[in-house]
Design a protein around this motif. Structure first.
Motif: not given
Length: 181
Positions: A45-73
């Motif tokens: 992908l174009a080099g400037d896309q990395d930070e955009d994807i990272l922001q999407e990852v962080l937003m997904a983690i924020h939105a879906k943090r409740h789906t992480w099972d505390r008993t799992q790694p």
């Protein structure tokens, strides 16, 4: 790596319990690692896309943090979220994605799990009524979209989602040994 994973797990647990400072520390700790994963996976992908994807990852983690099972790694969960966002970026750009399984060997080795779990789960699901069992298998195990399941079972999407939620509740009660209610 286990110490880092334990620290991240503790921070996210505290964040899920309402500690905003722990959540900020968690995000600061995982961001450099996630950035590295994105850079490694998003080659092509174009080099400037990395930070955009990272922001999407962080937003997904924020939105879906409740789906992480505390008993799992936590690392496999973080890797999965990141991998899906990188794949989404490739899809948006209509590129072919080739992710060799060898790149995920470390994560796959860590997820050994209980080899009897599938058999036990099948036995528990068999104790549900046939419609609930089919909905749970279709959406929970085979990841079929609610629309397809609803059409096949002649139900509305909303009714399928409600039935899935109720089936999961019955399954949880069975796991706890409470039987059918």
């Amino acid at each position: 790596m286990k110490d880092r994973e334990a620290a991240w797990s503790a921070l996210l647990c505290a964040a899920l319990d309402g500690d905003g400072q722990a959540y900020a520390r968690f995000l600061r700790a995982v961001t450099p690692v996630l950035r590295g994963i994105v850079r490694a996976r998003a080659r092509g992908l174009a080099g400037d896309q990395d930070e955009d994807i990272l922001q999407e990852v962080l937003m997904a983690i924020h939105a879906k943090r409740h789906t992480w099972d505390r008993t799992q790694p936590i690392l496999p969960w973080l890797y999965a979220v990141t991998r899906h966002k990188v794949i989404d970026a490739f899809r948006r750009r209509s590129r072919v994605i080739d992710l060799p399984v060898e790149d995920f060997a470390e994560v796959l080795v860590e997820e050994t799990g209980d080899p009897t779990a599938p058999r036990d789960l099948a036995r528990l699901i068999a104790r549900l009524d046939p419609r609930s069992a089919e909905i749970l298998r279709a959406m929970g195990l085979r990841a079929e979209p609610a629309a397809e399941v609803a059409q096949r079972l002649d139900m509305t999407e909303g009714a399928v989602r409600v039935a899935l939620h109720r089936a999961m509740g019955r399954l949880a009660r069975l796991v706890r040994g409470e039987g059918e209610r």
